[in-house]
Design a protein around this motif. Structure first.
Motif, PDB file in Angstrom:
ATOM      1  N   ARG A   7       0.939  -1.345   0.009  1.00  0.00           N
ATOM      2  CA  ARG A   7      -0.106   0.092  -0.175  1.00  0.00           C
ATOM      3  C   ARG A   7       0.672   1.219   0.115  1.00  0.00           C
ATOM      4  N   CYS A   8       1.092   1.855  -1.162  1.00  0.00           N
ATOM      5  CA  CYS A   8       2.065   3.010  -1.254  1.00  0.00           C
ATOM      6  C   CYS A   8       1.101   4.285  -1.318  1.00  0.00           C
ATOM      7  N   SER A   9       1.973   5.326  -0.988  1.00  0.00           N
ATOM      8  CA  SER A   9       1.451   6.706  -0.970  1.00  0.00           C
ATOM      9  C   SER A   9       1.500   7.147  -2.546  1.00  0.00           C
ATOM     10  N   ASN A  10       0.983   8.248  -2.471  1.00  0.00           N
ATOM     11  CA  ASN A  10       1.004   8.892  -3.887  1.00  0.00           C
ATOM     12  C   ASN A  10       2.345   8.838  -4.759  1.00  0.00           C
ATOM     13  N   ASN A  11       2.568   8.431  -5.898  1.00  0.00           N
ATOM     14  CA  ASN A  11       3.757   8.248  -6.673  1.00  0.00           C
ATOM     15  C   ASN A  11       3.917   9.536  -7.588  1.00  0.00           C
ATOM     16  N   TYR A  12       5.034   9.733  -8.182  1.00  0.00           N
ATOM     17  CA  TYR A  12       5.292  10.832  -9.080  1.00  0.00           C
ATOM     18  C   TYR A  12       6.742  10.616  -9.823  1.00  0.00           C
ATOM     19  N   GLY A  13       6.642  10.627 -10.922  1.00  0.00           N
ATOM     20  CA  GLY A  13       8.046  10.426 -11.746  1.00  0.00           C
ATOM     21  C   GLY A  13       7.754  10.386 -13.301  1.00  0.00           C
ATOM     22  N   PRO A  14       8.758   9.722 -14.040  1.00  0.00           N
ATOM     23  CA  PRO A  14       8.506   9.734 -15.700  1.00  0.00           C
ATOM     24  C   PRO A  14       7.379   9.060 -15.889  1.00  0.00           C
ATOM     25  N   TYR A  15       6.550   9.349 -17.008  1.00  0.00           N
ATOM     26  CA  TYR A  15       5.332   8.645 -17.454  1.00  0.00           C
ATOM     27  C   TYR A  15       4.164   8.582 -16.606  1.00  0.00           C
ATOM     28  N   HIS A  16       4.119   9.568 -15.804  1.00  0.00           N
ATOM     29  CA  HIS A  16       2.834  10.008 -15.095  1.00  0.00           C
ATOM     30  C   HIS A  16       1.640  10.549 -16.061  1.00  0.00           C
ATOM     31  N   PHE A  17       0.633   9.949 -16.068  1.00  0.00           N
ATOM     32  CA  PHE A  17      -0.442  10.239 -16.983  1.00  0.00           C
ATOM     33  C   PHE A  17      -0.746  11.801 -16.633  1.00  0.00           C
ATOM     34  N   PRO A  18      -0.815  12.755 -17.467  1.00  0.00           N
ATOM     35  CA  PRO A  18      -1.128  14.191 -17.317  1.00  0.00           C
ATOM     36  C   PRO A  18      -2.392  14.359 -16.782  1.00  0.00           C
ATOM     37  N   GLU A  19      -3.288  13.404 -16.091  1.00  0.00           N
ATOM     38  CA  GLU A  19      -4.712  13.589 -15.576  1.00  0.00           C
ATOM     39  C   GLU A  19      -4.251  13.936 -14.072  1.00  0.00           C
ATOM     40  N   LYS A  20      -3.017  13.491 -13.651  1.00  0.00           N
ATOM     41  CA  LYS A  20      -2.758  13.422 -12.169  1.00  0.00           C
ATOM     42  C   LYS A  20      -2.026  14.672 -11.834  1.00  0.00           C
ATOM     43  N   LEU A  21      -2.322  15.369 -10.531  1.00  0.00           N
ATOM     44  CA  LEU A  21      -1.717  16.491  -9.955  1.00  0.00           C
ATOM     45  C   LEU A  21      -0.194  17.045 -10.628  1.00  0.00           C
ATOM     46  N   ILE A  22       0.665  16.312 -10.360  1.00  0.00           N
ATOM     47  CA  ILE A  22       1.949  16.608 -10.715  1.00  0.00           C
ATOM     48  C   ILE A  22       2.130  17.108 -12.071  1.00  0.00           C
TER      49      ILE A  22
END
Ligand code: NAD
Ligand code: TYD
Length: 341
Positions: free
Chosen positions: A181-196
């Motif tokens: 159970r992971c917290s919010n991820n960010y980084g390469p190839y994150h789909f641009p509907e998510k905040l970052i």
């Protein structure tokens, strides 16, 4: 000797895609099978550098399609399953919950049946801290593996339901499982509907960034590569039946995240637009990762180093996200954010 076969579901998406690349490069002696339906969130262009490697294979399939999943498992005799495939966006789950139940709940149950029938060695179910519900703003409270499940969105409810099925297959059939159970991820190839990635792609183009409510909701951000390393560790060392929380103590308000991106890109704070709050918007997520740390995990990025690397990646890889935001995504954005001009 026969190579070990690892089935990765959802390996054309954000985290699954990073995980497939991580595993293909790290373990030439494993055969990595990427199974994905290629929904709006999946694309294979991200795998150009690995697609011709002998240990990478792609299968297009729907995890909820029992017949094709069963025959694939019978044919390939996988040793391990790492299950990422899901509908993953909270806002879409508010507009259209049904597909979340079909994919996240039924799809997981089909995979569990296939894993049970074919006696796999380990099934790692990739879940989310959102199944625990929300925390208040007291900075000393955290989600542990013992925190009761209290999901608030249709997305997190569907993930919690899948977690309960995974647990039940361990208790009833002794299927060797782990849940992460992971917290919010960010980084390469994150789909641009998510905040970052939404913020980066819009700020680069001098477009307004929609911040829900007062922007004070808190998320605990983890670089996707640190999540991949955690799953690799759990796959090899996790004790059967155990849940492991994944997070690196990087809590930020949404406003802090958006401002950090605007600052790094040298743009104006005038781009921030406070908009109507998300329905059922969880206040705060924060992970206590002690159990995973005891297994040997340590994150390599903090938020400052990770967000700098990520912003640079989006600047260097405009082709990837420009091709997304100019497609059917436009219709989604116009519907979801009809008030933004
Ligand atoms: P994503 O939306 O980027 O990718 C999901 C992938 O699953 C896509 O490639 C899509 O094509 C595929 N898929 C969807 N339905 C399918 C189906 N029926 N059959 C086969 N493939 C299908 O998601 P993500 O952000 O990479 O998340 C991956 C997993 O990690 C999810 O299970 C999510 O709940 C979990 N998770 C995500 C985060 C996060 O911050 N993004 C944090 C913790 C856990
Ligand atoms: P998101 O990236 O959708 O992840 P999750 O809902 O799974 O945490 O959202 C992260 C935070 O950013 C969440 O508190 C909602 C907020 N948010 C905005 O303020 N504006 C947006 O346009 C989006 C997509 C999210």
């Amino acid at each position: 000797m026969r190579k070990q076969k690892i089935l990765v579901t959802g390996g054309a998406g954000f985290i699954g895609g990073n995980f497939v690349q991580f595993m293909v490069n790290k373990y030439p002696d494993y055969d990595i099978y990427n199974l994905d339906l290629l929904t709006y969130a999946g694309d294979l262009t991200k795998h150009r550098e690995i697609e011709n490697k002998p240990n990478y294979h792609f299968v297009k399939a729907d995890i909820a399609d029992r017949k094709s999943i069963m025959s694939l498992f019978e044919r390939e005799k996988f040793d391990y399953v790492v299950h990422f495939a899901a509908e993953s966006h909270v806002d879409r789950s508010i507009t259209n919950p049904e597909i979340f139940v079909l994919t996240n709940v039924l799809g997981t149950q089909v995979l569990l049946d296939a894993a049970k029938e074919n006696k796999i060695t380990k099934f790692v179910h990739v879940s989310t801290d959102e199944v625990y519900g929300e925390l208040d703003f007291n900075p000393t409270t955290f989600f542990t593996e013992e925190t009761p499940l209290q999901p608030n969105s249709p997305y997190s409810a569907s993930k919690a339901s899948s977690d309960l099925l995974v647990r039940a297959y361990y208790e009833t059939f002794q299927l060797p499982v782990n849940i992460t159970r992971c917290s919010n991820n960010y980084g390469p190839y994150h789909f641009p509907e998510k905040l970052i990635p939404l913020t980066i792609s819009r700020v680069v183009n001098d477009q307004k960034v929609p911040v829900y409510g007062d922007g004070k909701n808190i998320r605990d951000w983890l670089h996707v590569i640190d999540h991949c390393a955690a799953i690799d560790l759990v796959l090899h060392k996790g004790e059967n039946g155990e849940v492991y929380n994944v997070g690196g103590h990087n809590e930020r308000t949404n406003l802090e995240v958006v401002k950090a991106i605007i600052n790094t890109l040298g743009k104006s704070k005038e781009l921030i637009e406070f908009v109507e709050d998300r329905l059922g918007h969880d206040k705060r997520y924060a992970i206590d990762p002690t159990k995973l740390e005891k297994l040997g995990w340590k994150p390599s990025y903090n938020f400052e180093t990770g967000i700098a690397q990520t912003i640079q990646w989006y600047l260097d890889n405009k082709d990837w996200w420009e091709q997304i935001i100019s497609g059917e995504y436009k219709t989604y954005f116009e519907y979801q954010y009809s008030y933004i001009k």
